[in-house]
Enzyme design. Structure first.
Site, PDB file in Angstrom:
ATOM      1  N   PRO A 140      -8.277  -0.314  -6.589  1.00 23.15           N
ATOM      2  CA  PRO A 140      -7.941   1.142  -5.830  1.00 23.15           C
ATOM      3  C   PRO A 140      -8.885   1.153  -4.688  1.00 23.15           C
ATOM      4  O   PRO A 140      -9.996   1.057  -4.873  1.00 23.15           O
ATOM      5  CB  PRO A 140      -7.912   2.007  -7.020  1.00 23.15           C
ATOM      6  CG  PRO A 140      -8.987   1.402  -8.037  1.00 23.15           C
ATOM      7  CD  PRO A 140      -8.771  -0.019  -7.903  1.00 23.15           C
ATOM      8  N   SER A 161       0.812  -1.000  -0.030  1.00 23.60           N
ATOM      9  CA  SER A 161       0.003   0.123  -0.114  1.00 23.60           C
ATOM     10  C   SER A 161       0.911   1.209   0.041  1.00 23.60           C
ATOM     11  O   SER A 161       2.089   1.049   0.368  1.00 23.60           O
ATOM     12  CB  SER A 161      -0.917  -0.153   1.171  1.00 23.60           C
ATOM     13  OG  SER A 161      -1.740  -0.988   1.370  1.00 23.60           O
ATOM     14  N   CYS A 171      -5.276   8.841  26.469  1.00 18.94           N
ATOM     15  CA  CYS A 171      -3.922   8.699  27.534  1.00 18.94           C
ATOM     16  C   CYS A 171      -2.742   7.636  26.933  1.00 18.94           C
ATOM     17  O   CYS A 171      -2.583   6.402  27.439  1.00 18.94           O
ATOM     18  CB  CYS A 171      -4.480   7.878  28.796  1.00 18.94           C
ATOM     19  SG  CYS A 171      -5.545   9.082  29.590  1.00 18.94           S
ATOM     20  N   GLU A 172      -2.151   8.215  25.995  1.00 22.50           N
ATOM     21  CA  GLU A 172      -1.098   7.543  25.224  1.00 22.50           C
ATOM     22  C   GLU A 172       0.091   8.460  24.571  1.00 22.50           C
ATOM     23  O   GLU A 172      -0.530   9.656  23.901  1.00 22.50           O
ATOM     24  CB  GLU A 172      -1.759   6.664  23.900  1.00 22.50           C
ATOM     25  CG  GLU A 172      -2.437   5.648  24.320  1.00 22.50           C
ATOM     26  CD  GLU A 172      -1.863   4.271  24.932  1.00 22.50           C
ATOM     27  OE1 GLU A 172      -0.574   4.129  24.814  1.00 22.50           O
ATOM     28  OE2 GLU A 172      -2.466   3.550  25.561  1.00 22.50           O
TER      29      GLU A 172
END
Length: 472
Positions: A318, A239, A396-397
């Site tokens: 596509p 991709s 929270c990351e």
């Protein structure tokens, strides 16, 4: 040493240039009908996008319907034209995994494309949207028995076999339903696409498909079952691929295998997959779809002559090319923060963090692939100097980043709105409820009017799924 000013480039990647105007809209990144109004507001198809956010909520995905339909038609025309030039025809499938809703399925069908689905849920939605089963193809490396049975039972146009076990599973389902099922066999050509390792899908050490060495035995097994009709080989090299060289090399390898397999019977088609890249930043320079189609057709024609075989019907899938550039995501800035970052050579530089009301729950790609995006303010223009900014989410990351690096005006404040372009592919489809955020709504705009394609999720809807709340 004192900290550098906000417009310092010390922390910026080499490809990111300081813009003369941090309000400008880079060509090729934004939906086709994006403009700046005289008052500085960003508009799409004649509607200020801030009005859309006020009406439908924020975050919000906004699709330029005319652009989406135009790109679908353009892809079909490119492959149809080039296939005809070399004496064959083309089948163009829209890869639904990039983004699928009922209206999206209808749009691509109305533009003459087939639809490629890769789960029972995608199949169910396409059927519910009224797409004829014969216009659908089913992918997937681990289709359940129920998914296979339903696909065969509704008369799906083709199933891509991804493993030896699926040969018998699909044949048995076809026998139960008393039909002959069209199938393709996914083969790894060994061409490693020039992309992120997680996006390259045709090297042999990965979960999809079978090796070229194993293909002849697999095809013999397919042909041994009267309930199966072998359409041909299938390959997908990856991709977000900018050029055509990988597709050409993959086609050459598959055509050699195709030639060898012709000894056992007719093979009408060759599916070369998708993976055509788009621009996410102004540094990206993907080839035009017409150029890619022409290059692939030239390679296929050359190889067919060399091998002494007829050119098969060519199929392509596509997805990102059609959906990706047609959509922008809208956010509201909640907080701003200037962070002093130590430089390897000594001294410090300032990185500005702009935290918005969405994040990895509506765009997981930066966390998954370190994908790069661009951004612009939507509610106004500013004559402030460009400041190196990082658009962060509210989850929270620490890895919850929407845009890693972008130059935005130095005076962005809470309450300003930001748009991120090229979010039509693999953003809504990868969205989650992390931290119990509802997935945003999807809105289409066309000729100055908007309409809801997918409703945003409410807290009430999220809570309704928790069986523990049913207890008294």
């Amino acid at each position: 040493m004192a900290a550098h000013s906000l417009d310092s480039a010390d922390l910026a990647p080499a490809w990111l240039e300081i813009p003369a105007d941090p309000n400008d809209l880079a060509p090729g990144l934004w939906p086709a009908n994006t403009t700046r109004e005289s008052d500085g507001r960003l508009s799409l198809a004649g509607i200020p996008v801030d009005e859309l956010a006020a009406t439908y909520g924020s975050p919000l995905y906004v699709i330029d319907e005319a652009d989406f339909r135009g790109r679908a038609a353009r892809a079909r025309a490119a492959f149809d034209t080039e296939a005809a030039r070399i004496g064959t025809s083309a089948k163009v499938y829209y890869a639904a995994k990039s983004f699928l809703s009922a209206d999206i399925a209808r749009w691509v069908a109305e533009e003459g494309l087939y639809v490629d689905v890769c789960s029972g849920g995608e199949l169910a939605l396409a059927l519910a949207a009224g797409i004829p089963a014969a216009r659908l193809g089913l992918h997937g490396n681990n289709k359940s028995l129920a998914e296979i049975d339903r696909a065969v039972g509704v008369g799906i146009g083709a199933i891509v076999l991804d493993s030896l076990q699926e040969i018998e599973r699909v044949a048995d389902a076809a026998a139960r339903h008393g039909v002959v099922q069209n199938v393709r066999l996914r083969v790894n050509s060994g061409v490693h696409a020039d992309t992120h390792d997680f996006l390259a899908t045709s090297h042999e050490d990965q979960k999809f498909g079978i090796t070229r060495a194993d293909a002849p035995d697999a095809v013999a097994k397919i042909r041994a079952r009267a309930e199966l009709n072998f359409l041909g080989l299938h390959c997908h090299i990856g991709s977000q691929i900018f050029g055509s060289a990988g597709f050409g090399e993959s086609a050459a390898r598959l055509l050699e295998l195709h030639r060898d397999l012709l000894a056992g019977g007719d093979i009408p088609e060759l599916n070369l997959g998708g993976g055509f890249g788009i621009a996410y930043t102004r540094a990206d320079d993907p080839a035009e779809i017409e150029t890619i189609a022409a290059d692939i057709a030239d390679q296929v024609a050359t190889e067919a002559v060399r091998l002494g075989i007829a050119v098969p019907v060519l199929a392509f899938e596509p997805g990102r090319y059609i959906s990706g550039p047609t959509t922008m995501s809208l956010y509201e800035v909640g907080t701003t923060k200037d962070v002093s970052v130590a430089l390897p050579e000594g001294g410090t530089a300032i990185r500005r963090y702009l935290s918005v009301d969405g994040g990895m729950s509506d765009n997981a790609r930066p966390a998954l692939y370190e994908a790069q995006y661009s951004a612009r303010m939507t509610n106004r223009v500013s004559d402030a100097a460009p400041a190196l900014s990082r658009v962060a989410g509210k989850h929270c990351e620490s890895g919850d980043i929407v845009v890693y690096n972008e130059y935005l005006p130095a005076d962005v404040v809470p309450g300003d709105r930001i748009a991120v372009p090229a979010t039509g592919a693999y953003c809504w489809s990868l969205a989650s409820n992390y931290n119990f955020l509802g997935r945003p709504a999807v809105v289409a705009v066309l000729n100055g009017e908007s309409r809801l394609l997918v409703r945003g999720e409410t807290e009430t809807e999220l809570l309704a799924r928790d069986a523990g709340l049913d207890k008294k």
